[in-house]
Design a protein around this motif. Sequence first.
Motif, mmCIF file in Angstrom:
data_model
loop_
_atom_site.group_PDB
_atom_site.id
_atom_site.type_symbol
_atom_site.label_atom_id
_atom_site.label_comp_id
_atom_site.label_asym_id
_atom_site.label_seq_id
_atom_site.Cartn_x
_atom_site.Cartn_y
_atom_site.Cartn_z
ATOM 1 N N ALA A 46 -9.586 -0.660 0.826
ATOM 2 C CA ALA A 46 -10.363 -0.085 -0.105
ATOM 3 C C ALA A 46 -9.534 1.406 -0.628
ATOM 4 C CB ALA A 46 -11.724 0.057 0.308
ATOM 5 N N TRP A 47 -9.311 2.027 0.293
ATOM 6 C CA TRP A 47 -8.467 3.167 0.104
ATOM 7 C C TRP A 47 -7.011 2.793 -0.609
ATOM 8 C CZ3 TRP A 47 -3.746 5.050 1.012
ATOM 9 C CH2 TRP A 47 -3.576 6.367 0.833
ATOM 10 N N ALA A 48 -6.365 1.894 -0.250
ATOM 11 C CA ALA A 48 -5.159 1.338 -0.778
ATOM 12 C C ALA A 48 -5.319 0.836 -2.205
ATOM 13 C CB ALA A 48 -4.495 0.234 -0.016
ATOM 14 N N PHE A 49 -6.057 -0.027 -2.502
ATOM 15 C CA PHE A 49 -6.238 -0.478 -3.843
ATOM 16 C C PHE A 49 -6.696 0.644 -4.924
ATOM 17 C CE2 PHE A 49 -5.466 -4.378 -2.266
ATOM 18 C CZ PHE A 49 -5.327 -5.318 -3.270
ATOM 19 N N ALA A 50 -7.505 1.659 -4.441
ATOM 20 C CA ALA A 50 -7.934 2.797 -5.310
ATOM 21 C C ALA A 50 -6.884 3.689 -5.375
ATOM 22 C CB ALA A 50 -9.216 3.464 -4.739
ATOM 23 N N LYS A 51 -6.042 3.902 -4.308
ATOM 24 C CA LYS A 51 -5.071 4.933 -4.399
ATOM 25 C C LYS A 51 -4.060 4.289 -5.292
ATOM 26 C CE LYS A 51 -2.598 8.558 -3.184
ATOM 27 N NZ LYS A 51 -2.913 9.847 -3.259
ATOM 28 N N PHE A 69 -14.370 3.566 -3.380
ATOM 29 C CA PHE A 69 -15.159 3.093 -4.463
ATOM 30 C C PHE A 69 -15.442 4.031 -5.654
ATOM 31 C CE2 PHE A 69 -15.929 -0.360 -1.377
ATOM 32 C CZ PHE A 69 -16.271 -1.502 -2.015
ATOM 33 N N ALA A 70 -15.676 5.076 -5.408
ATOM 34 C CA ALA A 70 -15.767 6.085 -6.621
ATOM 35 C C ALA A 70 -14.562 6.178 -7.207
ATOM 36 C CB ALA A 70 -16.246 7.487 -6.000
ATOM 37 N N LYS A 71 -13.489 6.291 -6.715
ATOM 38 C CA LYS A 71 -12.195 6.429 -7.484
ATOM 39 C C LYS A 71 -11.506 5.221 -8.231
ATOM 40 C CE LYS A 71 -7.993 8.338 -7.982
ATOM 41 N NZ LYS A 71 -7.753 9.459 -8.790
ATOM 42 N N ALA A 72 -12.338 3.975 -7.651
ATOM 43 C CA ALA A 72 -11.775 2.644 -8.374
ATOM 44 C C ALA A 72 -12.698 2.549 -9.620
ATOM 45 C CB ALA A 72 -11.824 1.631 -7.456
ATOM 46 N N GLY A 73 -14.030 3.547 -9.616
ATOM 47 C CA GLY A 73 -15.047 3.036 -10.573
ATOM 48 C C GLY A 73 -15.825 1.791 -10.478
ATOM 49 N N HIS A 74 -15.809 1.391 -9.111
ATOM 50 C CA HIS A 74 -16.509 -0.027 -8.836
ATOM 51 C C HIS A 74 -17.883 0.377 -8.440
ATOM 52 C CE1 HIS A 74 -16.561 -4.160 -8.295
ATOM 53 N NE2 HIS A 74 -17.323 -3.905 -7.405
ATOM 54 N N CYS A 75 -18.891 0.134 -9.349
ATOM 55 C CA CYS A 75 -20.311 0.298 -8.944
ATOM 56 C C CYS A 75 -20.728 -0.647 -7.755
ATOM 57 C CB CYS A 75 -21.176 0.309 -10.160
ATOM 58 S SG CYS A 75 -22.849 0.475 -10.218
ATOM 59 N N SER A 76 -21.647 0.190 -6.684
ATOM 60 C CA SER A 76 -21.870 -0.914 -5.718
ATOM 61 C C SER A 76 -23.193 0.184 -5.099
ATOM 62 C CB SER A 76 -20.958 -0.861 -4.606
ATOM 63 O OG SER A 76 -21.462 -1.721 -3.662
ATOM 64 N N PRO A 77 -24.417 0.196 -5.804
ATOM 65 C CA PRO A 77 -25.564 1.006 -5.361
ATOM 66 C C PRO A 77 -25.914 0.315 -3.972
ATOM 67 C CG PRO A 77 -26.043 0.185 -7.663
ATOM 68 C CD PRO A 77 -24.755 -0.390 -6.895
ATOM 69 N N ALA A 121 -0.912 -2.947 2.622
ATOM 70 C CA ALA A 121 -1.751 -2.357 1.249
ATOM 71 C C ALA A 121 -1.562 -1.026 1.464
ATOM 72 C CB ALA A 121 -3.007 -3.050 1.079
ATOM 73 N N TRP A 122 -2.071 -0.480 2.750
ATOM 74 C CA TRP A 122 -1.944 1.122 2.881
ATOM 75 C C TRP A 122 -0.532 1.733 2.712
ATOM 76 C CZ3 TRP A 122 0.744 4.149 6.499
ATOM 77 C CH2 TRP A 122 0.172 5.593 6.395
ATOM 78 N N ALA A 123 0.407 0.977 3.330
ATOM 79 C CA ALA A 123 1.745 1.566 3.107
ATOM 80 C C ALA A 123 2.340 1.544 2.068
ATOM 81 C CB ALA A 123 2.777 0.541 4.239
ATOM 82 N N PHE A 124 1.985 0.497 0.997
ATOM 83 C CA PHE A 124 2.601 0.737 -0.362
ATOM 84 C C PHE A 124 1.832 1.608 -1.385
ATOM 85 C CE2 PHE A 124 4.959 -3.053 0.750
ATOM 86 C CZ PHE A 124 5.720 -3.217 -0.117
ATOM 87 N N ALA A 125 0.365 1.823 -0.994
ATOM 88 C CA ALA A 125 -0.328 2.720 -1.826
ATOM 89 C C ALA A 125 0.206 4.339 -1.470
ATOM 90 C CB ALA A 125 -1.744 2.684 -1.508
ATOM 91 N N LYS A 126 0.555 4.361 -0.221
ATOM 92 C CA LYS A 126 0.787 5.742 0.393
ATOM 93 C C LYS A 126 2.358 6.025 -0.035
ATOM 94 C CE LYS A 126 -0.083 9.289 3.387
ATOM 95 N NZ LYS A 126 -1.166 10.135 3.341
ATOM 96 N N ALA A 127 2.976 5.154 -0.085
ATOM 97 C CA ALA A 127 4.410 5.407 -0.631
ATOM 98 C C ALA A 127 4.467 5.397 -2.123
ATOM 99 C CB ALA A 127 5.237 4.153 -0.099
ATOM 100 N N GLY A 128 3.342 4.993 -2.657
ATOM 101 C CA GLY A 128 3.285 5.421 -4.309
ATOM 102 C C GLY A 128 4.276 4.336 -4.775
ATOM 103 N N HIS A 129 4.598 3.117 -4.226
ATOM 104 C CA HIS A 129 5.718 2.176 -4.595
ATOM 105 C C HIS A 129 5.016 0.983 -5.327
ATOM 106 C CE1 HIS A 129 9.600 0.401 -4.497
ATOM 107 N NE2 HIS A 129 8.978 -0.814 -4.502
ATOM 108 N N SER A 130 5.021 1.133 -6.595
ATOM 109 C CA SER A 130 4.248 0.193 -7.628
ATOM 110 C C SER A 130 4.713 -1.453 -7.179
ATOM 111 C CB SER A 130 4.223 0.303 -8.891
ATOM 112 O OG SER A 130 3.838 -0.545 -9.874
ATOM 113 N N SER A 131 3.866 -2.344 -7.015
ATOM 114 C CA SER A 131 3.934 -3.488 -6.675
ATOM 115 C C SER A 131 2.722 -4.413 -7.160
ATOM 116 C CB SER A 131 4.311 -3.994 -5.340
ATOM 117 O OG SER A 131 4.872 -5.257 -5.355
ATOM 118 N N PRO A 132 2.291 -4.620 -8.621
ATOM 119 C CA PRO A 132 1.230 -5.316 -8.811
ATOM 120 C C PRO A 132 1.255 -6.765 -8.366
ATOM 121 C CG PRO A 132 2.184 -4.188 -10.817
ATOM 122 C CD PRO A 132 3.258 -4.147 -9.469
ATOM 123 N N ALA A 133 2.425 -7.384 -8.267
ATOM 124 C CA ALA A 133 2.273 -8.706 -7.665
ATOM 125 C C ALA A 133 1.987 -8.769 -6.384
ATOM 126 C CB ALA A 133 3.715 -9.357 -7.886
#
Length: 266
Positions: free
Chosen positions: A119-124, A159-167, A82-94
């Motif tokens: 978490a970072w990868a999904f947000a990125k 979590f902030a970037k993804a807008g996912h609330c988790s108090p 996940a980190w690698a695909f997010a870092k590379a900016g390679h879109s792959s929703p599936a």
Amino acid sequence: PAELAKTARAFARARQPSPELFDTLARASAAKINHFNPQDLSNIAWAFVKAGHNSSALFDALASASAAKAVDFDPQAISKTAWAFAKAGHSSPALFDAISRASAAKVSHFNPQDLSNLAWAFAKAGHASPALFDALANASAIRIDEFKPQGISNTAWAFAKAGHCSPALFDAFERASEAKIEQFDPQELADTAWAFAKAGHQSPALFDTLANASVAKLDDFNQQDISMTAWAFATAGHRSPELFDALARACAAQIDQLDTQHLSNT
């Protein structure tokens, strides 16, 4: 396949530029992609990103093969892919959908770095997965004392970037940050402040601690750290005259280096 992955990984770790070799590895790997096991798939994705070598065709092949085998990936392979695909900016929703499903059943076995990287990868990548973030929040809160400063700041940012609330998780971030604040570097201080402000999570005590720590290390702040910190404290509405005086001096000293975005944020 294992030898291809090991070769790519070795050259990436050695930081030895070799475009021709990586082009050859990309072609050979894509041709044999269905024979790669989960560890080889994650290692070669990581290696190409670490080496800064772009190969869209290889990443398309990696995405398909990894999605098909995601259920067999261990926590490290999941987070690394996940980190690698997010870092590379390679879109792959599936692929991210497959990773999300595979992670849900294994998240309790993730170590702090795996939790943070995922978490970072999904947000990125901007890939929404509320159920996964709920699971990551619960697992991270339980193991928060094991997180290093980079893990705390990266996960809070995610979590902030993804807008996912988790108090509850942000309360845990606050306690962990307070306890380890002296270990935070400038980027970790700035990212943490940004995350709490972006999430709208009120924490006056933490912002006081962040202000003091930032003033002490401000000579090491780069323009992005300065900009993010100023934005975070202003957005949070947290008054800190000493910090803003120090930020003003640092900004003035680096004014020739500041771009338009950083100037507007500051």
